[in-house]
Structures are given as structure tokens and as C-alpha cells.
Write a protein that holds these residues in place. Structure first.
Motif, PDB file in Angstrom:
ATOM      1  N   ARG A   1      -4.284   7.965  -5.047  1.00 41.01           N
ATOM      2  CA  ARG A   1      -3.255   8.598  -4.219  1.00 41.01           C
ATOM      3  C   ARG A   1      -3.286  10.119  -4.388  1.00 41.01           C
ATOM      4  NH1 ARG A   1       2.508   7.229  -7.231  1.00 41.01           N
ATOM      5  NH2 ARG A   1       1.948   8.008  -9.296  1.00 41.01           N
TER       6      ARG A   1
ATOM      7  N   GLN B   1       0.873   4.016  -3.012  1.00 44.83           N
ATOM      8  CA  GLN B   1       0.419   5.383  -2.743  1.00 44.83           C
ATOM      9  C   GLN B   1       1.510   6.426  -2.947  1.00 44.83           C
ATOM     10  OE1 GLN B   1      -1.021   4.937   1.268  1.00 44.83           O
ATOM     11  NE2 GLN B   1      -3.111   4.432   0.619  1.00 44.83           N
ATOM     12  N   ARG B   2       2.786   6.019  -2.805  1.00 44.54           N
ATOM     13  CA  ARG B   2       3.848   7.032  -2.772  1.00 44.54           C
ATOM     14  C   ARG B   2       4.863   6.920  -3.895  1.00 44.54           C
ATOM     15  NH1 ARG B   2       5.441   7.652   3.655  1.00 44.54           N
ATOM     16  NH2 ARG B   2       3.310   7.973   4.436  1.00 44.54           N
ATOM     17  N   THR B   3       4.774   5.867  -4.710  1.00 48.76           N
ATOM     18  CA  THR B   3       5.764   5.703  -5.779  1.00 48.76           C
ATOM     19  C   THR B   3       5.066   5.368  -7.094  1.00 48.76           C
ATOM     20  OG1 THR B   3       6.107   3.296  -5.639  1.00 48.76           O
ATOM     21  CG2 THR B   3       7.273   4.666  -4.027  1.00 48.76           C
ATOM     22  N   SER B   4       5.860   5.395  -8.134  1.00 45.94           N
ATOM     23  CA  SER B   4       5.369   4.979  -9.452  1.00 45.94           C
ATOM     24  C   SER B   4       5.994   3.647  -9.863  1.00 45.94           C
ATOM     25  CB  SER B   4       5.717   6.054 -10.501  1.00 45.94           C
ATOM     26  OG  SER B   4       5.100   7.281 -10.179  1.00 45.94           O
TER      27      SER B   4
ATOM     28  N   ARG C   1       0.836  -1.210   0.000  1.00 50.95           N
ATOM     29  CA  ARG C   1       0.000   0.000   0.000  1.00 50.95           C
ATOM     30  C   ARG C   1       0.869   1.258   0.000  1.00 50.95           C
ATOM     31  NH1 ARG C   1      -4.685   0.018   4.200  1.00 50.95           N
ATOM     32  NH2 ARG C   1      -2.939  -0.555   5.551  1.00 50.95           N
ATOM     33  N   LEU C   2       1.940   1.243   0.781  1.00 49.94           N
ATOM     34  CA  LEU C   2       2.835   2.400   0.837  1.00 49.94           C
ATOM     35  C   LEU C   2       3.470   2.665  -0.532  1.00 49.94           C
ATOM     36  CD1 LEU C   2       4.039   4.419   2.927  1.00 49.94           C
ATOM     37  CD2 LEU C   2       5.984   2.860   3.107  1.00 49.94           C
ATOM     38  N   LEU C   3       3.925   1.603  -1.190  1.00 50.66           N
ATOM     39  CA  LEU C   3       4.553   1.774  -2.502  1.00 50.66           C
ATOM     40  C   LEU C   3       3.534   2.208  -3.561  1.00 50.66           C
ATOM     41  CD1 LEU C   3       6.922  -1.340  -2.499  1.00 50.66           C
ATOM     42  CD2 LEU C   3       7.586   1.060  -2.282  1.00 50.66           C
TER      43      LEU C   3
ATOM     44  N   ARG D   1      -3.638   2.992  -6.387  1.00 51.52           N
ATOM     45  CA  ARG D   1      -2.679   3.914  -6.986  1.00 51.52           C
ATOM     46  C   ARG D   1      -3.387   5.120  -7.588  1.00 51.52           C
ATOM     47  NH1 ARG D   1       2.490   1.878  -9.949  1.00 51.52           N
ATOM     48  NH2 ARG D   1       3.234   2.373  -7.859  1.00 51.52           N
TER      49      ARG D   1
END
Length: 294
Positions: free
Chosen positions: A294, A254-257, A250-252, A291
Motif C-alpha cells: 500500500r 490498503q487503507r487501514t491497519s 482490499r480497501l481495508l 497490505r
């Protein structure tokens, strides 16, 4: 000195000597043996993971040993035995060459034997730190275990298992303090064990994690690890690992591509399809939807 508990194979870093015998790496359970030929020495030994029995084989020497700032002195000769509890730093000095056999017993081995002897759960076991134990039975058993390590043969593992049990019972009867767990106390990992296993999970989250892996990270059997882990965390190891995978995914998302297949690999899912199924079932949305939001 080191802050980590050292294992038997690391001891020569602090106590140099000629190796005379060594047990197999993977076929013995709960016990290992090393034989050494030493010159006169003055050495400091870090805290060790295992309980240690030192059986003296050749040479007569004046031995001085310090544990917890207290020095003890004895003259040791073939047939004598020294005992050292686990997780205790020590300082040894001797003035003539000697040959010894070290037998190492894991905490799990002694605790498991203790549970069978008394039919009670064990909180902790501690050896009497004895520089000269008057116990020929321990010396004989140590020598026989060393002989099996050197020569082996048909049924060797069965014999070593029996000798390990015999040695453990003798030590527990005569040379150990045992702290039993209160009947109503929950079975939990201690603070250090819980920290170690959480760190192990985070570090190896991208890999396949088995119950064997997690139990080994804190030196417990699968059975006792699973019970104590649940007592500490309120959930099973499998569920805990799955939640950590979901948290990282979930962190990846929401915060990365980062591409979805790479996220699946990084978080330890079998593949992207596996991640999609688990994320949708547990979080109520697909990875693509998370994604997009986000």
C-alpha cells in the motif's frame, strides 16, 4: 404517510381496531389473514406491500374510499368484498362499526399462480381497485381462510394452500389486469429491487448471506430472484457477494491497519484462513502482500 411499503402487521398503526383473528407468522406461504373489529373511522392507509381483500363480516355502513384523488361510495354489508391493489395509497371513511376480514396476497403468489394458469412469464399484476366487488366466491374463501387461522387442525396448511390458489385464480380471472413479459425480454430486477438488494448486501456483508436472504429482501422466490439478478448484474448472487467481500477486504488492507482477523470478520469470511485463500486465488496475492504494497 410513509415512503415505504407497509406489511399487514403495520396496518393498525394507521387503522386502529380490535384484532379478532390472525394467521400464523411463518407456516403460511404467499397469504396472510387478519380480522378486525372497527368503530366508525376516517383513515389514510399508506401503500401496502401486498394485495388486499376486505371481506365484510358484520355491520352495514356507508363506505367512501379514495385512490388516485378519486372518491367512490358504496353501502357495504356482510357478504360484500373490497379489493385494493398493492403499492397504492388510499383513504377510507365509514360511519358505523363494522367487522371485517383482511386477506393479503403477495405479489409473488399472484404472479406464480398467473404463470401456471397461462404458461407465460408475468411482468406485473394489478388488481381492479373495487370498493364493492360482486363476488360471493371471494367472500366465502376469505371466511374459510380466516376460520383456518382461528381454529387450524390437521392438514390446515394444505387446506390453506388450496384455498390460496383458489382465491388467486378467482381474482386473476375476474378482478385483475395482467401484463405479460415479452418472450424475448431479459428477466431482470427492476430499478428499485436492484437498489434494495445491493444495499442489503452492503449492509449485511459481515454476515452469512444466503440466497433465501437475498430473495426475501425484494420479495421474490429463490428461483426467480436468481434468474432476474443474473439478468440485471450479469453474474450469480454468490459471485456478486464474493466480489463485494473482496472489494471491501482490499480497501481495508490498503487503507487501514485493521488486524487481518477483524478484516475477515468485517468482510464476511469464515475466518482469516478462508480470507487468505480467497484473496490469493482471486487477487493473486496474499492479504499480507497487499497490505505491504500500500
Amino acid at each position: 404517510m410513509t415512503d415505504e411499503l407497509i406489511v399487514p402487521d403495520q396496518l393498525p398503526t394507521w387503522v386502529p381496531g380490535d384484532l379478532t383473528v390472525c394467521s400464523p407468522d411463518d407456516s403460511w406461504r404467499g397469504v396472510s389473514v387478519r380480522g378486525y373489529r372497527y368503530e366508525d373511522s376516517d383513515v389514510e392507509v399508506p401503500a401496502m406491500r401486498d394485495f388486499m381483500v376486505v371481506a365484510y363480516r358484520r355491520g352495514v355502513t356507508d363506505m367512501r374510499r379514495r385512490i388516485d384523488s378519486t372518491w367512490h361510495h358504496e353501502q357495504l354489508r356482510p357478504g360484500d368484498v373490497s379489493l385494493l391493489t398493492r403499492a397504492a395509497e388510499s383513504h377510507w371513511t365509514w360511519d358505523t362499526p363494522i367487522e371485517v376480514v383482511h386477506v393479503y396476497l403477495t405479489h409473488e403468489q399472484l404472479a406464480a399462480t398467473c404463470r401456471e394458469m397461462y404458461d407465460r412469464e408475468v411482468e406485473d399484476v394489478e388488481l381492479h381497485d373495487t370498493i364493492k366487488a360482486d363476488d360471493p366466491a371471494i367472500h366465502r374463501t376469505a371466511m374459510t381462510i380466516a376460520q383456518e387461522a382461528a381454529q387450524g387442525g390437521v392438514g390446515s396448511e394444505l387446506l390453506v394452500d388450496a384455498l390460496t390458489t383458489q382465491l388467486s385464480v378467482t381474482i386473476l380471472r375476474r378482478h385483475a389486469n395482467i401484463l405479460f413479459r415479452s418472450p424475448d425480454a431479459p428477466e431482470c430486477l427492476n430499478f428499485r429491487q436492484e437498489h434494495l438488494v445491493r444495499d442489503y448486501i452492503q449492509t449485511h456483508l459481515h454476515q452469512r448471506l444466503t440466497l433465501d436472504d437475498l430473495a426475501a429482501s425484494v420479495g421474490l422466490s429463490k428461483f426467480h430472484f436468481a434468474r432476474q439478478f443474473r439478468g440485471s448484474t450479469g453474474t450469480t448472487p454468490h459471485e456478486f457477494v464474493l466480489r463485494r467481500r473482496l472489494d471491501r477486504a482490499r480497501l481495508l488492507l490498503q487503507r487501514t491497519s485493521t488486524p487481518l482477523p477483524e478484516i475477515a470478520r468485517t468482510c464476511g469470511f469464515a475466518d482469516q484462513s478462508h480470507m487468505n485463500r480467497v484473496v490469493k486465488k482471486r487477487l493473486g496475492a496474499t492479504p499480507g502482500t497487499i497490505r505491504a504494497q500500500r
